[in-house]
Design a protein around this motif. Structure first.
Motif, PDB file in Angstrom:
ATOM      1  N   GLU A 130       0.861  -1.171   0.000  1.00 11.22           N
ATOM      2  CA  GLU A 130       0.000   0.000   0.000  1.00 11.22           C
ATOM      3  C   GLU A 130       0.901   1.225   0.000  1.00 11.22           C
ATOM      4  OE1 GLU A 130      -0.635   0.832   4.685  1.00 11.22           O
ATOM      5  OE2 GLU A 130      -1.889  -0.681   3.770  1.00 11.22           O
ATOM      6  N   ASP A 131       0.395   2.354  -0.425  1.00 12.18           N
ATOM      7  CA  ASP A 131       1.192   3.555  -0.332  1.00 12.18           C
ATOM      8  C   ASP A 131       0.756   4.339   0.895  1.00 12.18           C
ATOM      9  OD1 ASP A 131      -1.084   5.063  -0.920  1.00 12.18           O
ATOM     10  OD2 ASP A 131      -0.637   5.153  -3.053  1.00 12.18           O
ATOM     11  N   GLU A 132       1.402   5.477   1.156  1.00 15.54           N
ATOM     12  CA  GLU A 132       1.129   6.240   2.364  1.00 15.54           C
ATOM     13  C   GLU A 132       0.003   7.233   2.182  1.00 15.54           C
ATOM     14  OE1 GLU A 132       4.770   7.979   3.550  1.00 15.54           O
ATOM     15  OE2 GLU A 132       5.760   6.073   3.999  1.00 15.54           O
ATOM     16  N   ALA A 133      -0.602   7.303   1.025  1.00 14.82           N
ATOM     17  CA  ALA A 133      -1.636   8.300   0.769  1.00 14.82           C
ATOM     18  C   ALA A 133      -3.031   7.771   1.031  1.00 14.82           C
ATOM     19  CB  ALA A 133      -1.532   8.767  -0.685  1.00 14.82           C
ATOM     20  N   GLY A 134      -3.150   6.562   1.581  1.00 17.90           N
ATOM     21  CA  GLY A 134      -4.462   6.018   1.864  1.00 17.90           C
ATOM     22  C   GLY A 134      -5.099   5.323   0.689  1.00 17.90           C
ATOM     23  N   THR A 135      -4.313   4.974  -0.299  1.00 16.95           N
ATOM     24  CA  THR A 135      -4.816   4.189  -1.429  1.00 16.95           C
ATOM     25  C   THR A 135      -3.938   2.958  -1.583  1.00 16.95           C
ATOM     26  OG1 THR A 135      -3.443   5.425  -2.995  1.00 16.95           O
ATOM     27  CG2 THR A 135      -5.689   6.218  -2.636  1.00 16.95           C
ATOM     28  N   VAL A 136      -4.516   1.919  -2.165  1.00 13.57           N
ATOM     29  CA  VAL A 136      -3.730   0.705  -2.352  1.00 13.57           C
ATOM     30  C   VAL A 136      -2.670   0.934  -3.417  1.00 13.57           C
ATOM     31  CG1 VAL A 136      -5.539  -0.865  -1.599  1.00 13.57           C
ATOM     32  CG2 VAL A 136      -5.425  -0.171  -3.999  1.00 13.57           C
ATOM     33  N   ASP A 137      -1.643   0.118  -3.372  1.00 17.12           N
ATOM     34  CA  ASP A 137      -0.549   0.177  -4.340  1.00 17.12           C
ATOM     35  C   ASP A 137      -0.984  -0.589  -5.592  1.00 17.12           C
ATOM     36  OD1 ASP A 137       1.773  -0.052  -5.813  1.00 17.12           O
ATOM     37  OD2 ASP A 137       3.044  -0.328  -4.054  1.00 17.12           O
ATOM     38  N   VAL A 138      -1.477   0.134  -6.575  1.00 24.35           N
ATOM     39  CA  VAL A 138      -2.020  -0.484  -7.788  1.00 24.35           C
ATOM     40  C   VAL A 138      -0.950  -1.315  -8.493  1.00 24.35           C
ATOM     41  CG1 VAL A 138      -2.992  -0.008 -10.061  1.00 24.35           C
ATOM     42  CG2 VAL A 138      -3.774   1.297  -8.066  1.00 24.35           C
ATOM     43  N   ALA A 139       0.264  -0.810  -8.529  1.00 23.93           N
ATOM     44  CA  ALA A 139       1.339  -1.535  -9.219  1.00 23.93           C
ATOM     45  C   ALA A 139       1.625  -2.863  -8.532  1.00 23.93           C
ATOM     46  CB  ALA A 139       2.600  -0.673  -9.265  1.00 23.93           C
ATOM     47  N   ALA A 140       1.593  -2.870  -7.193  1.00 25.49           N
ATOM     48  CA  ALA A 140       1.848  -4.110  -6.456  1.00 25.49           C
ATOM     49  C   ALA A 140       0.743  -5.133  -6.709  1.00 25.49           C
ATOM     50  CB  ALA A 140       1.972  -3.818  -4.962  1.00 25.49           C
ATOM     51  N   ILE A 141      -0.491  -4.658  -6.776  1.00 32.60           N
ATOM     52  CA  ILE A 141      -1.611  -5.563  -7.026  1.00 32.60           C
ATOM     53  C   ILE A 141      -1.522  -6.125  -8.445  1.00 32.60           C
ATOM     54  CG2 ILE A 141      -4.117  -5.690  -7.243  1.00 32.60           C
ATOM     55  CD1 ILE A 141      -4.227  -3.518  -5.026  1.00 32.60           C
ATOM     56  N   ASP A 142      -1.229  -5.256  -9.397  1.00 27.39           N
ATOM     57  CA  ASP A 142      -1.081  -5.701 -10.784  1.00 27.39           C
ATOM     58  C   ASP A 142       0.034  -6.737 -10.888  1.00 27.39           C
ATOM     59  OD1 ASP A 142      -1.459  -5.729 -13.582  1.00 27.39           O
ATOM     60  OD2 ASP A 142       0.131  -4.242 -13.848  1.00 27.39           O
ATOM     61  N   ALA A 143       1.128  -6.509 -10.155  1.00 27.47           N
ATOM     62  CA  ALA A 143       2.243  -7.459 -10.176  1.00 27.47           C
ATOM     63  C   ALA A 143       1.838  -8.797  -9.561  1.00 27.47           C
ATOM     64  CB  ALA A 143       3.444  -6.872  -9.425  1.00 27.47           C
ATOM     65  N   LYS A 144       0.996  -8.765  -8.542  1.00 27.76           N
ATOM     66  CA  LYS A 144       0.560 -10.005  -7.910  1.00 27.76           C
ATOM     67  C   LYS A 144      -0.339 -10.810  -8.849  1.00 27.76           C
ATOM     68  CE  LYS A 144       0.747 -12.466  -4.102  1.00 27.76           C
ATOM     69  NZ  LYS A 144       2.013 -12.868  -3.479  1.00 27.76           N
ATOM     70  N   VAL A 145      -1.205 -10.106  -9.594  1.00 26.19           N
ATOM     71  CA  VAL A 145      -2.023 -10.795 -10.594  1.00 26.19           C
ATOM     72  C   VAL A 145      -1.119 -11.452 -11.635  1.00 26.19           C
ATOM     73  CG1 VAL A 145      -3.685 -10.447 -12.466  1.00 26.19           C
ATOM     74  CG2 VAL A 145      -4.044  -9.317 -10.255  1.00 26.19           C
ATOM     75  N   ASP A 146      -0.105 -10.722 -12.064  1.00 30.57           N
ATOM     76  CA  ASP A 146       0.827 -11.257 -13.057  1.00 30.57           C
ATOM     77  C   ASP A 146       1.560 -12.479 -12.500  1.00 30.57           C
ATOM     78  OD1 ASP A 146       1.731 -10.695 -15.765  1.00 30.57           O
ATOM     79  OD2 ASP A 146       3.702 -10.361 -14.878  1.00 30.57           O
ATOM     80  N   TRP A 147       1.963 -12.393 -11.231  1.00 30.20           N
ATOM     81  CA  TRP A 147       2.637 -13.526 -10.586  1.00 30.20           C
ATOM     82  C   TRP A 147       1.726 -14.750 -10.564  1.00 30.20           C
ATOM     83  CZ3 TRP A 147       0.982 -16.180  -6.290  1.00 30.20           C
ATOM     84  CH2 TRP A 147       1.869 -17.126  -5.748  1.00 30.20           C
ATOM     85  N   ALA A 148       0.465 -14.553 -10.188  1.00 32.57           N
ATOM     86  CA  ALA A 148      -0.478 -15.669 -10.112  1.00 32.57           C
ATOM     87  C   ALA A 148      -0.691 -16.307 -11.479  1.00 32.57           C
ATOM     88  CB  ALA A 148      -1.811 -15.202  -9.526  1.00 32.57           C
ATOM     89  N   MET A 149      -0.802 -15.461 -12.518  1.00 34.74           N
ATOM     90  CA  MET A 149      -0.999 -15.991 -13.864  1.00 34.74           C
ATOM     91  C   MET A 149       0.215 -16.787 -14.334  1.00 34.74           C
ATOM     92  SD  MET A 149      -4.086 -15.232 -14.838  1.00 34.74           S
ATOM     93  CE  MET A 149      -3.876 -15.774 -16.523  1.00 34.74           C
ATOM     94  N   ASP A 150       1.413 -16.368 -13.922  1.00 36.32           N
ATOM     95  CA  ASP A 150       2.630 -17.085 -14.301  1.00 36.32           C
ATOM     96  C   ASP A 150       2.835 -18.351 -13.465  1.00 36.32           C
ATOM     97  OD1 ASP A 150       3.324 -15.308 -16.256  1.00 36.32           O
ATOM     98  OD2 ASP A 150       4.688 -14.133 -15.002  1.00 36.32           O
ATOM     99  N   THR A 151       2.355 -18.333 -12.215  1.00 33.85           N
ATOM    100  CA  THR A 151       2.624 -19.438 -11.289  1.00 33.85           C
ATOM    101  C   THR A 151       1.659 -20.602 -11.478  1.00 33.85           C
ATOM    102  OG1 THR A 151       3.504 -17.887  -9.648  1.00 33.85           O
ATOM    103  CG2 THR A 151       2.809 -20.067  -8.845  1.00 33.85           C
TER     104      THR A 151
END
Length: 550
Positions: free
Chosen positions: A391-412
């Motif tokens: 997550e970032d410090e501005a009170g919003t989720v880290d979109v890039a981290a979530i996108d990377a996790k989706v990519d990881w799941a698709m590859d795994t």
């Protein structure tokens, strides 16, 4: 149990005390004092020198544990045990220990048990607190019985016993307080017993009183011990908040080095109240450290026509019984937890995603195609320090981290179907992810119509389908027809889910639209189970004899 974080949600633990013994502790001083000065006033050891049970002694040793700098390992304690577990006598003995015994660090001495030499508390002010006098009666009655006029402890420590207060020359006080938070403000207490905190509710000022007492203690580095039965969930009791905080601590969601010491022993979740053999096994487990407990009498009480099953579960099995509007039973969900099951790379799975940028949590939950096992891929919280994957410090989720996790799941994994709610993630669900992953998927989220899509599945236009899925999953949970990984975030979100009587049937919702108790991982769990059924229906070659129904 070590102090390390467990991969399984803390709420599933049946025993909460740390295993083993601490290296440095003043607890041996407390045990010696109790043996020398206290006697059992009643029960099977009436009149005999005080002797703690093994678990009580272990609690004391951990309660007085210190680090190498002499600081307490635990800043707060709670004993949430079944009715008749001896909470009041224990609390009374600890109040007298804090009043008279050498339980503050004087020096380290490796020759002594626990490696610590103690000193008495300066100007002790010990308080037995509750929101009403009746709640303190049992504990203060035990204090008077353990330290009566003419006893050795009264003589050696120059105590002046009274009904509601003991004085110590020159400046010491042990007292009952039932005052409001305003009048409790500022007292320089050295130890507080907070009695029956399952009854400390917002309606009677309990949380405010607790906060005031803790603030008073914190000024001088002193501590409070709660005693309680299992609470009624959702009522906002002090012990419920403490237990939730302990779960967050054990699940790695807090940053404190010092911790809450929780002593709770709960019946196994597969206990069947109506089965006498199952009930007796559960009571033997819950009261294992209570040789005085009369299990026959407890069973007679539980099976009395006047006894309510929810009260019996709470009082005697130490289960926080779910509120009537809860979507599922907590014990049933706990019974389905299998943290030992691992989904291996390359296995066929389906996934469901429910995203939010700032208001709710974002979750990605997987379901193994072969057996329907539910597992957590990621849960992200916006700006509250509790995210699992970024997550970032501005009170919003880290979109890039979530996108990377989706990519990881698709590859795994071999992802055969990926369904994702559209709201707030429209560009990803309709464009970015389909462009990347459509050639890997085998089943479309929406296979026909104007909204045809490989991934985007707008929940706003699929209320009927999701409601049917929620009703089916609720029935599956009731029957224990699948397993899950028991991860903290998933479990918390399932616990938070309330029943919603909608147009098409019973679905799930948050307690209120603005409630901080999120349910997004629960929504994804329902969606992942639905996706598995759709995938199996579209891929009959993947079905096993029972796969379609699990």
């Amino acid at each position: 149990m070590s102090l390390a974080v467990s991969p399984e949600a803390a709420v599933h633990r049946l025993i909460t005390l740390p295993e083993g013994l601490p290296k440095l502790t003043l607890g041996w001083e407390a045990l010696q004092f109790a043996r020398d000065y206290l006697k059992h006033p009643n029960g099977i050891r009436a009149g005999m020198p005080w002797k703690y049970t093994p678990e009580q002694a272990r609690f004391l040793l951990w309660w007085y544990a210190v680090d190498e700098d002499g600081q307490w390992l635990f800043y707060h304690g709670a004993r949430r045990l079944s009715k008749g577990s001896g909470k009041s006598p224990f609390a009374a003995s600890l109040a007298l220990i804090e009043f008279c015994a050498p339980v503050r660090l004087k020096d380290f001495d490796p020759k002594l048990p626990g490696g610590c030499k103690g000193r008495s508390v300066d100007m002790p002010l010990v308080q037995i607190a509750a929101t009403s006098e009746a709640q303190t009666a049992n504990t203060m009655r035990q204090v008077r019985a353990m330290a009566p006029k003419g006893s050795k402890i009264v003589h050696d420590f120059l105590l002046d016993p009274g009904r509601m207060q003991y004085n110590m020359l020159p400046e010491g006080t042990l007292q009952v307080i039932t005052s409001s938070a305003a009048t409790a403000e500022g007292a320089e207490a050295t130890f507080v017993v907070a009695d029956e905190t399952e009854h400390w509710l917002p309606a009677n000022g309990g949380p405010e009183l607790a906060a005031t007492l803790i603030d008073n203690l914190t000024k001088s580095g002193n501590r409070m011990l709660e005693t309680a039965n299992a609470p009624k969930p959702g009522k906002g009791s002090v012990i419920e908040d403490t237990y939730d905080a302990w779960c967050d601590q054990e699940d790695g969601k807090t940053r404190n080095d010092r911790k809450i010491l929780m002593d709770a022993r709960m019946a196994p979740p597969d206990t069947v109240l109506e089965d006498p053999e199952s009930l007796r096994r559960a009571l033997e487990f819950v009261y294992q450290d209570c040789p005085w407990a009369n299990l026959d009498a407890i069973m007679t009480r539980i099976y009395s026509p006047k006894a309510r099953p929810d009260d019996s579960k709470r009082k005697y099995l130490n289960w926080p019984v779910a509120p009537a509007d809860s979507w599922v039973d907590r014990q049933q969900w706990a019974m389905m937890a299998r943290p030992d099951i691992k989904v291996a790379a390359g296995e066929k799975i389906v996934m469901f995603f429910d995203g939010s940028k700032s208001r709710d949590d974002t979750a990605l939950i997987g379901c193994r195609l072969e057996d329907g096992h539910i597992f957590t891929i990621g849960v992200w919280s916006p700006g509250d320090g509790n995210s699992h994957d970024g997550e970032d410090e501005a009170g919003t989720v880290d979109v890039a981290a979530i996108d990377a996790k989706v990519d990881w799941a698709m590859d795994t994994y071999d992802v055969v179907m990926f369904m994702a709610d559209v709201k707030e993630w429209e560009s990803f669900t309709k464009v970015t992810w389909p462009d990347r992953y459509a050639d890997k998927l085998r089943v479309m989220a929406v296979p026909a119509g104007k909204a045809q899509s490989w991934i985007a599945w707008d929940m706003r236009s699929h209320d009927y389908e999701f409601t049917l899925a929620a009703e089916l999953v609720e029935a599956e949970i009731r029957e224990g027809l699948f397993t899950h990984d028991g991860k903290p975030a998933l479990t918390a979100h399932v616990h938070n889910a309330k029943r919603r009587d909608g147009r098409w049937g019973i679905s799930v919702q948050k307690e209120t639209p603005n409630s901080p108790d999120k349910i997004d991982a629960c929504v994804c769990m329902i969606g992942a189970r639905m996706a598995r059924r759709l995938a199996l229906a579209s891929m009959p070659e993947e079905q096993t004899s029972d796969a379609f129904f699990l």
